[in-house]
Structures are given as C-alpha cells and as structure tokens.
Design a protein around this motif. Sequence first.
Motif, short mmCIF file in Angstrom:
data_model
loop_
_atom_site.label_atom_id
_atom_site.label_comp_id
_atom_site.label_asym_id
_atom_site.label_seq_id
_atom_site.Cartn_x
_atom_site.Cartn_y
_atom_site.Cartn_z
N CYS A 44 0.74 -1.43 -0.22
CA CYS A 44 0.26 -0.13 0.03
C CYS A 44 0.73 0.81 0.00
O CYS A 44 0.47 2.31 -1.00
CB CYS A 44 -1.07 0.17 1.15
SG CYS A 44 -2.10 -1.37 1.38
N ILE A 45 2.00 1.48 0.44
CA ILE A 45 2.56 2.91 0.98
C ILE A 45 3.29 2.77 -0.57
O ILE A 45 3.39 3.75 -1.08
CB ILE A 45 3.67 2.25 1.86
CG1 ILE A 45 2.86 2.51 3.38
CG2 ILE A 45 5.34 3.51 2.13
CD1 ILE A 45 3.30 3.86 3.99
N LEU A 46 3.61 1.36 -0.86
CA LEU A 46 4.84 1.76 -2.22
C LEU A 46 3.66 2.19 -3.52
O LEU A 46 3.77 3.66 -4.05
CB LEU A 46 5.31 0.49 -3.10
CG LEU A 46 6.36 -0.25 -1.77
CD1 LEU A 46 7.05 -1.56 -1.86
CD2 LEU A 46 7.16 0.50 -1.71
N ILE A 47 2.50 1.53 -3.34
CA ILE A 47 1.24 2.08 -4.65
C ILE A 47 0.94 3.48 -3.77
O ILE A 47 0.36 4.22 -5.17
CB ILE A 47 -0.32 1.52 -3.95
CG1 ILE A 47 0.48 -0.05 -5.05
CG2 ILE A 47 -1.12 1.55 -5.03
CD1 ILE A 47 -0.60 -1.20 -4.69
N SER A 48 1.22 4.11 -3.16
CA SER A 48 0.71 5.66 -2.49
C SER A 48 1.80 6.57 -2.93
O SER A 48 1.49 7.37 -3.50
CB SER A 48 0.81 5.71 -1.03
OG SER A 48 1.91 4.88 -0.15
N MET A 49 3.42 5.97 -2.95
CA MET A 49 3.95 6.59 -3.35
C MET A 49 3.71 7.09 -5.50
O MET A 49 4.34 7.72 -5.58
CB MET A 49 5.39 6.22 -3.55
CG MET A 49 6.03 5.97 -1.90
SD MET A 49 7.35 5.08 -1.42
CE MET A 49 8.44 5.40 -2.49
N LEU A 50 3.42 5.78 -5.61
CA LEU A 50 2.91 5.99 -7.66
C LEU A 50 1.73 7.01 -7.56
O LEU A 50 2.13 7.20 -8.50
CB LEU A 50 2.90 4.47 -7.97
CG LEU A 50 4.45 3.63 -7.89
CD1 LEU A 50 3.78 1.98 -7.98
CD2 LEU A 50 5.43 3.98 -8.52
N ILE A 51 1.17 7.12 -6.48
CA ILE A 51 -0.60 7.71 -6.85
C ILE A 51 0.14 9.07 -7.24
O ILE A 51 -0.14 10.09 -7.84
CB ILE A 51 -1.35 7.16 -5.47
CG1 ILE A 51 -1.83 6.09 -6.01
CG2 ILE A 51 -2.58 8.52 -5.85
CD1 ILE A 51 -2.80 5.38 -5.69
N LEU A 52 0.87 9.67 -5.71
CA LEU A 52 1.47 11.23 -5.35
C LEU A 52 2.33 11.31 -7.29
O LEU A 52 2.08 12.23 -7.42
CB LEU A 52 2.50 10.95 -4.32
CG LEU A 52 1.37 11.02 -3.35
CD1 LEU A 52 2.56 10.36 -2.34
CD2 LEU A 52 0.70 12.06 -2.94
N ARG A 53 3.60 10.31 -7.38
CA ARG A 53 4.13 10.09 -8.90
C ARG A 53 4.97 8.90 -8.72
O ARG A 53 5.50 8.75 -8.19
CB ARG A 53 4.89 11.90 -8.49
CG ARG A 53 6.27 11.58 -7.44
CD ARG A 53 7.26 12.60 -7.22
NE ARG A 53 8.30 12.82 -6.04
CZ ARG A 53 9.08 11.40 -5.83
NH1 ARG A 53 9.40 11.42 -7.22
NH2 ARG A 53 10.41 12.03 -5.30
#
Length: 329
Positions: A160-169
């Motif tokens: 989830c953290i890694l996906i959230s990073m990708l959502i941001l940029r």
Amino acid sequence: MTKGLKKNSALNNLIIFLLAAILWAFSFYRVYSGNEIFNIEWLIWSFTINSQVAQYAIVLTGFSIYFLTAISINYVNIKLQIIEESFQVPALFYLILSGLYLGIQNLSPVLFANIFLLLSIYRILPVYKKQNAFSNIFDSGFLLAIACFFEHNLFLFIPCILISMLILRLFDGREISSFFVGFITPIFLFGTILYISNDLDNVLLNIEYKLIRASYLKYNSMNFIISIPLLTISIIGVFSRYVTGKFNKILSRKYINLITFFCVFFLFYFVSPFSEMSSMIFIFAPLSLLAANIFINSGNVISSVLLFVLLALVIIIQIFQILYVIQLV
C-alpha cells in the motif's frame, strides 16, 4: 448545530473533548468499580496491572493519545488541505469512532502500532515534492517497521505504501530502495538487541505463530453488532468519495484517493481472520476524513442525519457492551 461544527471555532474543541469524555466514561468507571484487571501482552512479555492508580493512568493515557491523535489528524488535514474547510470535523468523527469498542479504550500494542502507522503515512504524503524525498521515504519505512513490532501483520501494508508513492508521482529504484532500507534498519537493530539478550528465538517463534494464526473467535454475534456502524459508514464513505466533494486541486484529489485506498485496505484487513477486533483502530483515521468529506460537502439535513445516526449507533452499541460486561462481573 451542524452549522456550528462546520465552522472553525474554539467551542468545537470543547464540544469534541466533552463528547469523547462521555464515550470513555465507562472505561474510567470500570477502574473505579475495582473489578478491572489489565493484562498487557507484547511479544514474549506480559504485564498484569492490579493497582487502581496505575489502571487510571493507563485509561487516562489511552484517552489522551486518542485525543491528541484526533487533533493531529486535524492538523495534517489543514496543512495538506485534504478536505478543505473541514476544521475540527475529522477529529469529531475520529473520537466518536473511538467509543465504538470498549476493548480498545486503554493502552495496548495496537494503539502504539496505530501511532507509528499514521506517522509512516504522514511521512509519505509530502513526497510528491522531490525535496527531502529520500529522507521522507526512509522515515516512512522505518516507522512502518516499528508499527510491525506491535502488530506483526502490518507488513502487509508495504504494498500500500509503494502504491501510494506511485499515486503521488513516479519514483525511481533508489527511492524505493530507500524505503526498504528504512524498513529493515529497526528490525536489524532490534534483532541484534534480542540476540544479545538471548530472547531472539522466543520472539521469532511468537511472531511466527501470530503471523500464521487464523482466528475465527472474533466472528460472534456481539462483535458483529459492534462492527455494523463501522462497516456501514466505511462503505458509505468509500462510495461517497465519488459522488460528493469538489477537489479543485489535483494534489487534494490524489490525497483523497489515497485515503480511500487506505480505508478499503484496512477494512479488508479488519474482516480477515488474521486480525483481532482491536484492529478496527486502523480504519478510524482514513474513515474520519471520508466522513468529514460527506459532512462538509452535504446539506445541513444530511450532515445532521450522518452525525446523529452514527452517534446514536455508537451509544446504543456501547450500552450493549456495558450490559454484557456487567453480566460477566
């Protein structure tokens, strides 16, 4: 009343505090009655607390942590402008939700896990800026690892953290590596201390047991009743994300998408057999923001219905739990 809650007022802080104190009143009364025994377990260590003064201190500290967490969610929301002009509303819903389950109204490992989990998420939110991104990502991994010391299955939150990073940029490999270095660092340090103290094998066995343990004991009628408001408002909050709220800023839209994503993940984690009832605490922060989004962007009638129905359900379910506890005593 809902009009007043939608405004930035010092009186709202007092109302929120008094409401939270009412929802925590029975936890303080249980200590006063002298029938309460606190048993805190963490890894291979267990602490039984019989002193009434110490028990009061535990409940009061737990209440203080919940209240400060609620205020911190308000601060982060205002700073990052996730839900614009929501002011004290996220804290209001967070503290209402904290009254849902009496079993989490004290100091417990899951409470500390929640603190470090929220700090991990907080550190990852500003990484849309490349400035200090490496340190933020490292800190996020470091804090998530500490959260895993208290709730081992939170390692499932890594994707989830890694996906959230990708959502941001978009991120490069070095930044993602920074997260895993941060995650491994406290585990290595803590493992070294346990190895020196000859406790490493016992702790690893304890963690292994908890990771593979699937418990269906929480699936009973009482816990089902307790879960009804949480599951209902979670589903409403997730779906309402797409029908309410106008996010003028692209970053605000990204943040609310992350909040919705986190809420869905922790909802599935909560209903899984690999978590306990106390894991509902992980849903409170994202859910309080989604509820605030509905409350702020709806008319006064809908806002009033949402607030008073949720509050009524929490109070009714608390009464059920209180009667159950009194019956056991």
